[in-house]
Write a protein that holds these residues in place. Structure first.
Motif, mmCIF file in Angstrom:
data_model
loop_
_atom_site.group_PDB
_atom_site.id
_atom_site.type_symbol
_atom_site.label_atom_id
_atom_site.label_comp_id
_atom_site.label_asym_id
_atom_site.label_seq_id
_atom_site.Cartn_x
_atom_site.Cartn_y
_atom_site.Cartn_z
ATOM 1 N N GLN A 102 0.833 -1.216 0.000
ATOM 2 C CA GLN A 102 0.000 0.000 0.000
ATOM 3 C C GLN A 102 0.866 1.264 0.000
ATOM 4 O O GLN A 102 0.545 2.227 -0.690
ATOM 5 C CB GLN A 102 -0.946 0.005 1.194
ATOM 6 N N ARG A 103 1.934 1.251 0.788
ATOM 7 C CA ARG A 103 2.825 2.418 0.827
ATOM 8 C C ARG A 103 3.461 2.634 -0.544
ATOM 9 O O ARG A 103 3.547 3.758 -1.030
ATOM 10 C CB ARG A 103 3.907 2.256 1.888
ATOM 11 N N ASP A 104 3.895 1.561 -1.182
ATOM 12 C CA ASP A 104 4.482 1.687 -2.509
ATOM 13 C C ASP A 104 3.457 2.211 -3.518
ATOM 14 O O ASP A 104 3.793 3.025 -4.384
ATOM 15 C CB ASP A 104 5.049 0.349 -2.987
ATOM 16 N N ARG A 105 2.219 1.758 -3.401
ATOM 17 C CA ARG A 105 1.159 2.266 -4.283
ATOM 18 C C ARG A 105 0.986 3.775 -4.078
ATOM 19 O O ARG A 105 0.870 4.535 -5.044
ATOM 20 C CB ARG A 105 -0.163 1.540 -4.020
ATOM 21 N N LEU A 106 1.003 4.206 -2.825
ATOM 22 C CA LEU A 106 0.897 5.637 -2.526
ATOM 23 C C LEU A 106 2.088 6.405 -3.091
ATOM 24 O O LEU A 106 1.928 7.489 -3.660
ATOM 25 C CB LEU A 106 0.789 5.850 -1.013
ATOM 26 N N ARG A 107 3.271 5.859 -2.950
ATOM 27 C CA ARG A 107 4.480 6.510 -3.469
ATOM 28 C C ARG A 107 4.394 6.666 -4.984
ATOM 29 O O ARG A 107 4.733 7.724 -5.528
ATOM 30 C CB ARG A 107 5.719 5.709 -3.078
ATOM 31 N N VAL A 108 3.956 5.631 -5.667
ATOM 32 C CA VAL A 108 3.821 5.689 -7.119
ATOM 33 C C VAL A 108 2.738 6.692 -7.516
ATOM 34 O O VAL A 108 2.954 7.546 -8.383
ATOM 35 C CB VAL A 108 3.523 4.287 -7.699
ATOM 36 N N ASP A 109 1.569 6.604 -6.887
ATOM 37 C CA ASP A 109 0.469 7.511 -7.225
ATOM 38 C C ASP A 109 0.842 8.970 -6.979
ATOM 39 O O ASP A 109 0.489 9.848 -7.773
ATOM 40 C CB ASP A 109 -0.790 7.152 -6.443
ATOM 41 N N THR A 110 1.546 9.241 -5.899
ATOM 42 C CA THR A 110 1.969 10.614 -5.596
ATOM 43 C C THR A 110 2.914 11.130 -6.662
ATOM 44 O O THR A 110 2.773 12.256 -7.142
ATOM 45 C CB THR A 110 2.637 10.679 -4.205
ATOM 46 N N ARG A 111 3.867 10.311 -7.056
ATOM 47 C CA ARG A 111 4.804 10.727 -8.099
ATOM 48 C C ARG A 111 4.087 10.941 -9.431
ATOM 49 O O ARG A 111 4.373 11.897 -10.150
ATOM 50 C CB ARG A 111 5.927 9.706 -8.231
ATOM 51 N N LYS A 112 3.162 10.063 -9.764
ATOM 52 C CA LYS A 112 2.413 10.234 -11.013
ATOM 53 C C LYS A 112 1.625 11.547 -10.989
ATOM 54 O O LYS A 112 1.586 12.268 -11.989
ATOM 55 C CB LYS A 112 1.458 9.057 -11.237
ATOM 56 N N TRP A 113 1.004 11.839 -9.862
ATOM 57 C CA TRP A 113 0.232 13.076 -9.756
ATOM 58 C C TRP A 113 1.151 14.286 -9.902
ATOM 59 O O TRP A 113 0.844 15.215 -10.658
ATOM 60 C CB TRP A 113 -0.508 13.115 -8.417
ATOM 61 N N LEU A 114 2.289 14.264 -9.190
ATOM 62 C CA LEU A 114 3.228 15.381 -9.286
ATOM 63 C C LEU A 114 3.752 15.544 -10.711
ATOM 64 O O LEU A 114 3.850 16.668 -11.223
ATOM 65 C CB LEU A 114 4.407 15.186 -8.327
ATOM 66 N N MET A 115 4.092 14.443 -11.345
ATOM 67 C CA MET A 115 4.584 14.504 -12.721
ATOM 68 C C MET A 115 3.539 15.130 -13.639
ATOM 69 O O MET A 115 3.877 15.934 -14.509
ATOM 70 C CB MET A 115 4.946 13.099 -13.213
ATOM 71 N N SER A 116 2.269 14.782 -13.435
ATOM 72 C CA SER A 116 1.216 15.332 -14.293
ATOM 73 C C SER A 116 1.039 16.830 -14.083
ATOM 74 O O SER A 116 0.584 17.525 -14.983
ATOM 75 C CB SER A 116 -0.106 14.607 -14.061
ATOM 76 N N LYS A 117 1.402 17.322 -12.899
ATOM 77 C CA LYS A 117 1.302 18.759 -12.628
ATOM 78 C C LYS A 117 2.553 19.500 -13.082
ATOM 79 O O LYS A 117 2.474 20.627 -13.575
ATOM 80 C CB LYS A 117 1.072 19.021 -11.127
ATOM 81 N N LEU A 118 3.729 18.881 -12.901
ATOM 82 C CA LEU A 118 4.984 19.520 -13.293
ATOM 83 C C LEU A 118 5.154 19.546 -14.810
ATOM 84 O O LEU A 118 5.671 20.504 -15.367
ATOM 85 C CB LEU A 118 6.177 18.794 -12.660
ATOM 86 N N GLN A 119 4.730 18.478 -15.472
ATOM 87 C CA GLN A 119 4.879 18.348 -16.921
ATOM 88 C C GLN A 119 3.583 17.809 -17.537
ATOM 89 O O GLN A 119 3.518 16.669 -17.983
ATOM 90 C CB GLN A 119 6.037 17.394 -17.234
ATOM 91 N N PRO A 120 2.526 18.627 -17.551
ATOM 92 C CA PRO A 120 1.224 18.124 -18.002
ATOM 93 C C PRO A 120 1.211 17.666 -19.463
ATOM 94 O O PRO A 120 0.502 16.724 -19.801
ATOM 95 C CB PRO A 120 0.280 19.305 -17.780
ATOM 96 N N LYS A 121 1.991 18.308 -20.318
ATOM 97 C CA LYS A 121 1.999 17.895 -21.728
ATOM 98 C C LYS A 121 2.612 16.516 -21.897
ATOM 99 O O LYS A 121 2.193 15.752 -22.756
ATOM 100 C CB LYS A 121 2.768 18.908 -22.576
ATOM 101 N N LYS A 122 3.590 16.211 -21.078
ATOM 102 C CA LYS A 122 4.292 14.942 -21.205
ATOM 103 C C LYS A 122 3.655 13.844 -20.358
ATOM 104 O O LYS A 122 3.541 12.705 -20.792
ATOM 105 C CB LYS A 122 5.755 15.131 -20.801
ATOM 106 N N TYR A 123 3.237 14.174 -19.122
ATOM 107 C CA TYR A 123 2.770 13.164 -18.186
ATOM 108 C C TYR A 123 1.314 13.316 -17.770
ATOM 109 O O TYR A 123 0.814 12.516 -16.995
ATOM 110 C CB TYR A 123 3.642 13.173 -16.926
ATOM 111 N N GLY A 124 0.632 14.336 -18.265
ATOM 112 C CA GLY A 124 -0.762 14.541 -17.889
ATOM 113 C C GLY A 124 -1.699 13.598 -18.626
ATOM 114 O O GLY A 124 -1.314 12.922 -19.578
ATOM 115 N N ASP A 125 -2.926 13.547 -18.157
ATOM 116 C CA ASP A 125 -3.933 12.729 -18.825
ATOM 117 C C ASP A 125 -4.258 13.347 -20.172
ATOM 118 O O ASP A 125 -4.465 14.553 -20.289
ATOM 119 C CB ASP A 125 -5.204 12.637 -17.990
#
Length: 130
Positions: free
Chosen positions: A95-118
């Motif tokens: 569960q902690r690893d899932r949270l770590r991955v999800d947090t990074r994915k969310w941050l990536m989508s905000k930092l680089q929305p064109k590359k990592y956003g939905d």
């Protein structure tokens, strides 16, 4: 305190390096003993410094993608062995690893929305009714 251009450049270089190494921006700014608004004023007034900050943000997002792969590939603590030799799935680690991955994915989508956003597809083909 008044800073020379050389001091400002050095501080921004250090903050950029901290960001690339995974440190949060606020933590890095605080470590340098400057106010957040001071940092933002410096980069807003200097296009080169703004580009440097933007590039550091891009690199940080790309490095998060590597971190996600490392988190997903690490399975060492997923199963533990109890005193009787029984193997037990360690749901807390998973569960902690899932949270770590999800947090990074969310941050990536905000930092680089064109590359990592939905990405959403828009259908431009519609048939008009007569």
């Amino acid at each position: 305190m008044a800073y020379s251009e050389e001091q400002k450049t050095n501080i921004i270089n250090q903050i950029s390096l901290d960001m690339i190494n995974g440190m949060a921006l606020r933590k890095s700014i605080k470590k340098k003993n400057i106010a957040e608004h001071t940092f933002y004023n410096w980069i807003e007034k200097d296009n080169k410094k703004m580009q440097q900050y933007a590039r550091a943000s891009q690199i940080r997002a790309d490095l998060m993608a590597d971190e996600i792969l490392n988190i997903c590939d690490a399975t060492k603590d997923d199963v533990i062995t109890d005193e009787d030799g029984n193997q037990i799935i360690n749901h807390n680690v998973i569960q902690r690893d899932r949270l770590r991955v999800d947090t990074r994915k969310w941050l990536m989508s905000k930092l680089q929305p064109k590359k990592y956003g939905d990405k959403t597809a828009i259908d431009h083909t519609s048939k008009g009714e007569k």
